[in-house]
Scaffold this active site. Structure first.
Site, mmCIF file in Angstrom:
data_model
loop_
_atom_site.group_PDB
_atom_site.id
_atom_site.type_symbol
_atom_site.label_atom_id
_atom_site.label_comp_id
_atom_site.label_asym_id
_atom_site.label_seq_id
_atom_site.Cartn_x
_atom_site.Cartn_y
_atom_site.Cartn_z
ATOM 1 N N LEU A 125 1.054 -0.803 0.413
ATOM 2 C CA LEU A 125 0.176 -0.255 0.034
ATOM 3 C C LEU A 125 0.734 1.375 0.083
ATOM 4 O O LEU A 125 0.578 2.828 -0.730
ATOM 5 C CB LEU A 125 -1.287 0.165 1.264
ATOM 6 C CG LEU A 125 -1.475 1.502 1.705
ATOM 7 C CD1 LEU A 125 -2.930 1.415 0.117
ATOM 8 C CD2 LEU A 125 -1.973 1.009 2.913
ATOM 9 N N ARG A 243 -3.890 -3.977 12.383
ATOM 10 C CA ARG A 243 -3.520 -3.287 14.242
ATOM 11 C C ARG A 243 -3.932 -4.220 14.844
ATOM 12 O O ARG A 243 -3.692 -3.549 15.874
ATOM 13 C CB ARG A 243 -4.601 -1.762 13.580
ATOM 14 C CG ARG A 243 -4.240 -1.081 12.338
ATOM 15 C CD ARG A 243 -4.824 0.069 12.039
ATOM 16 N NE ARG A 243 -4.942 0.829 11.069
ATOM 17 C CZ ARG A 243 -5.123 1.524 10.346
ATOM 18 N NH1 ARG A 243 -6.685 1.585 10.628
ATOM 19 N NH2 ARG A 243 -4.944 2.478 9.343
ATOM 20 N N GLU A 363 1.183 0.326 9.666
ATOM 21 C CA GLU A 363 -0.458 -0.214 9.819
ATOM 22 C C GLU A 363 -0.738 0.788 10.118
ATOM 23 O O GLU A 363 -2.066 0.693 11.511
ATOM 24 C CB GLU A 363 -1.029 -2.079 10.619
ATOM 25 C CG GLU A 363 0.586 -2.627 9.593
ATOM 26 C CD GLU A 363 -0.261 -4.330 10.027
ATOM 27 O OE1 GLU A 363 -2.024 -4.345 9.995
ATOM 28 O OE2 GLU A 363 0.047 -5.057 9.558
HETATM 29 N N1 CAA Z 1 -13.954 0.120 6.363
HETATM 30 C C1 CAA Z 1 -14.521 0.255 5.013
HETATM 31 N N2 CAA Z 1 -14.552 1.449 5.059
HETATM 32 C C2 CAA Z 1 -14.007 2.667 5.102
HETATM 33 C C3 CAA Z 1 -13.308 2.433 6.718
HETATM 34 C C4 CAA Z 1 -12.598 1.641 7.259
HETATM 35 N N3 CAA Z 1 -12.412 1.273 8.312
HETATM 36 N N4 CAA Z 1 -12.024 3.454 6.781
HETATM 37 C C5 CAA Z 1 -12.615 4.135 6.110
HETATM 38 N N5 CAA Z 1 -13.716 3.642 4.833
HETATM 39 C C6 CAA Z 1 -14.270 4.147 3.959
HETATM 40 C C7 CAA Z 1 -14.706 5.645 3.810
HETATM 41 O O1 CAA Z 1 -15.990 5.369 4.281
HETATM 42 C C8 CAA Z 1 -14.846 6.167 2.808
HETATM 43 O O2 CAA Z 1 -15.557 5.619 1.756
HETATM 44 P P1 CAA Z 1 -16.780 6.770 0.956
HETATM 45 O O3 CAA Z 1 -16.546 7.886 0.678
HETATM 46 O O4 CAA Z 1 -17.467 5.892 0.048
HETATM 47 O O5 CAA Z 1 -17.893 6.762 2.105
HETATM 48 C C9 CAA Z 1 -13.322 5.726 1.767
HETATM 49 O O6 CAA Z 1 -12.875 4.637 2.582
HETATM 50 C C10 CAA Z 1 -12.678 6.921 2.230
HETATM 51 O O7 CAA Z 1 -12.649 6.736 3.790
HETATM 52 P P2 CAA Z 1 -12.026 8.383 4.661
HETATM 53 O O8 CAA Z 1 -12.897 10.105 3.871
HETATM 54 O O9 CAA Z 1 -12.261 8.861 5.761
HETATM 55 O O10 CAA Z 1 -10.625 9.202 4.029
HETATM 56 P P3 CAA Z 1 -9.094 10.112 4.652
HETATM 57 O O11 CAA Z 1 -8.831 9.978 3.437
HETATM 58 O O12 CAA Z 1 -9.240 11.024 5.563
HETATM 59 O O13 CAA Z 1 -8.076 8.879 5.239
HETATM 60 C C11 CAA Z 1 -7.629 7.308 7.177
HETATM 61 C C12 CAA Z 1 -8.315 7.992 6.608
HETATM 62 C C13 CAA Z 1 -7.618 6.577 8.300
HETATM 63 C C14 CAA Z 1 -6.249 8.699 7.050
HETATM 64 C C15 CAA Z 1 -6.199 6.159 5.948
HETATM 65 O O14 CAA Z 1 -6.224 6.634 4.739
HETATM 66 C C16 CAA Z 1 -5.596 5.700 6.537
HETATM 67 O O15 CAA Z 1 -6.263 4.006 7.032
HETATM 68 N N6 CAA Z 1 -4.100 5.682 6.960
HETATM 69 C C17 CAA Z 1 -3.003 5.097 7.620
HETATM 70 C C18 CAA Z 1 -2.645 4.145 6.052
HETATM 71 C C19 CAA Z 1 -2.081 2.976 6.919
HETATM 72 O O16 CAA Z 1 -1.871 2.692 7.531
HETATM 73 N N7 CAA Z 1 -0.541 2.240 6.140
HETATM 74 C C20 CAA Z 1 -0.037 1.295 6.684
HETATM 75 C C21 CAA Z 1 0.550 0.940 5.538
HETATM 76 S S1 CAA Z 1 0.622 -0.766 5.327
HETATM 77 C C22 CAA Z 1 2.206 -1.762 6.901
HETATM 78 O O17 CAA Z 1 2.068 -0.385 7.616
HETATM 79 C C23 CAA Z 1 1.909 -2.887 6.415
HETATM 80 C C24 CAA Z 1 3.175 -3.776 6.496
HETATM 81 O O18 CAA Z 1 3.969 -4.076 6.217
HETATM 82 C C25 CAA Z 1 3.343 -3.883 8.619
#
Ligand code: CAA
Length: 395
Positions: A125, A243, A363
């Site tokens: 991602l 998470r 994450e």
């Molecule tokens: N379940 C389902 N849908 C969800 C959701 C969830 N938990 N959270 C958000 N959505 C949906 C929303 O409903 C929205 O959909 P619609 O517009 O169709 O209604 C869409 O997703 C966008 O949501 P937001 O408007 O809330 O989006 P945002 O841009 O404000 O961001 C955020 C949300 C929570 C900040 C998200 O971008 C996020 O979690 N960012 C962090 C990313 C992350 O965790 N990265 C880690 C990398 S992976 C990793 O580390 C793995 C590894 O190798 C160890």
């Protein structure tokens, strides 16, 4: 404890503890120092069923619940966090994502290999310019009829060098914003996939973290997971579960450091008595025990809510936020209790302190967890959730 663990859950916990002590502990300092990937240990984890714990038995998994999974994560994370992050990504991001949202063909083709450890998976991602802001994907996957053409770069990919299967998140239609994002199963040996150098990290040093480049990679259409445009929601859903795994890792780090600190403080004498009997140390132990127990309740609760098919997004963020902050705070205290010995590798606590830091970052950073929690508060008001709501309640 408020939760009563079943005999099966206790057996999983005991097996993970035994494996971590006997098989992981002996070489962990050398693997960490020299950044040696734990090939043999990962093979053993596959054999023992730790790599596909929640996968259904029909696809070769253990068919266990999330509580069993966090118990195993906690025990393994007391000792070796390179192994536990490999385990966490494979179980809760890759296997769970494919089993929950994949087609029957995708599940049958990939899950048996992933659950046995024959293949390890990675979750792609993050990008050089899209970490916390995950909707800003620059990697593109353009629909070419019978396949998608994938181009872009992914950063900080856990299992990046060893994984045979990548779950790649990419933008297929910029005009649709996050609703134009898709997720694909990409086999690592596909033409156009290239892997950058292994990152030299502060902690979890023997796990392999890489940049991955995709250049004109042809991804068969049947490798898309879910409907067109489902990729961002897929990422959010799997990260909610992921998470909980990282929260369990953080809990294990804190508990591992605490156990070492208790043992050391009983053995080490100063001013005529064990240092555990000096209030300066005894009060530290009391604070550590209290915070770790609070983190444990949050982690087990989030896992239990997932098992009950309740909405666990906020519970998972709370568990990760709190457990990772406790891990950081309490590993620093464990080093302090060990004094000069804490500063050398032989005593293990300095490694746990270094490993703790990443749990506040990957994450979803602590700041992202606060964002998820606070949005829920503002949207839904009072967030009080009883620890044990009547079974059958779904949100
Ligand atoms: N379940 C389902 N849908 C969800 C959701 C969830 N938990 N959270 C958000 N959505 C949906 C929303 O409903 C929205 O959909 P619609 O517009 O169709 O209604 C869409 O997703 C966008 O949501 P937001 O408007 O809330 O989006 P945002 O841009 O404000 O961001 C955020 C949300 C929570 C900040 C998200 O971008 C996020 O979690 N960012 C962090 C990313 C992350 O965790 N990265 C880690 C990398 S992976 C990793 O580390 C793995 C590894 O190798 C160890």
């Amino acid at each position: 404890m408020i939760f009563e663990l079943s005999e099966e859950q206790l057996a999983v916990q005991a097996a993970a503890r035994d494996f971590a002590q006997k098989e992981l502990k002996p070489g962990v300092i050398e693997r960490d120092s020299k950044m040696i990937y734990p090939t043999e240990q990962v093979r053993q984890m596959g054999e023992l069923g730790f790599l596909g714990m929640m996968v259904s038995p029909e696809y070769g998994g253990g068919g266990m619940d999330s509580v069993s999974y966090v118990l195993a994560m906690e025990e393994i994370s007391k000792i070796d966090n390179s192994c536990s992050v490999i385990m966490s990504v494979n179980n809760s991001l890759v296997c769970w994502g494919i089993e929950t949202f994949g087609t029957e063909e995708q599940k049958a083709k990939y899950l048996p290999r992933l659950a046995s450890g024959e293949w390890i998976g990675s979750f792609c991602l993050s990008e050089p310019e899209a970490g916390s802001d995950a909707t800003s994907q620059r990697t593109t996957a353009i629909d070419k009829g019978d396949h998608y053409l994938l181009n872009g770069t992914k950063n900080w990919i856990t299992n990046g060098g060893t994984s045979k299967l990548h779950l790649v998140v990419a933008q297929s239609d910029l005009e649709k914003g996050h609703r134009g994002i898709n997720v694909f199963i990409v086999e690592a040996d596909s033409d156009g996939v290239s892997i950058g150098a292994k990152e030299d990290k502060l902690g979890i040093r023997s796990s392999d973290t890489h940049t991955i480049m995709y250049t004109d990679v042809k991804v068969p259409k049947e490798n898309r997971i879910g409907e067109d445009g489902f990729g961002f929601k897929f990422a959010m859903k799997v990260l909610s579960g992921g998470r909980i795994g990282i929260a369990a890792q953080a809990l294990g780090i804190a508990a591992g450091a605490y156990e070492l600190a208790v043992d050391y403080s009983k053995e080490r004498a100063a001013f005529g008595k064990p240092i555990s009997k000096h209030q300066a140390i005894a009060f530290k132990l009391a604070d550590m025990a209290t915070e770790i127990e609070a983190a444990r309740l949050l982690v087990y609760r989030a896992a239990w809510m997932k098992d009950q098919h309740m909405n666990y997004d906020t519970a998972s963020s709370m568990a990760k936020l709190y457990a990772s902050e406790v891990a950081m705070r309490q590993t620093v205290e464990a080093v302090q209790i060990h004094g000069g010995y804490g500063f050398v590798k032989e005593y293990h606590v300095e490694r746990l302190m270094r490993d703790a830091k990443i749990t506040q970052i990957y994450e979803g950073t602590s700041e992202i967890q606060r964002l998820v929690i606070s949005r829920d508060i503002v949207r839904n008001g009072n967030l009080y959730v009883p620890i044990l709501p009547p079974t059958g309640v779904t949100v």
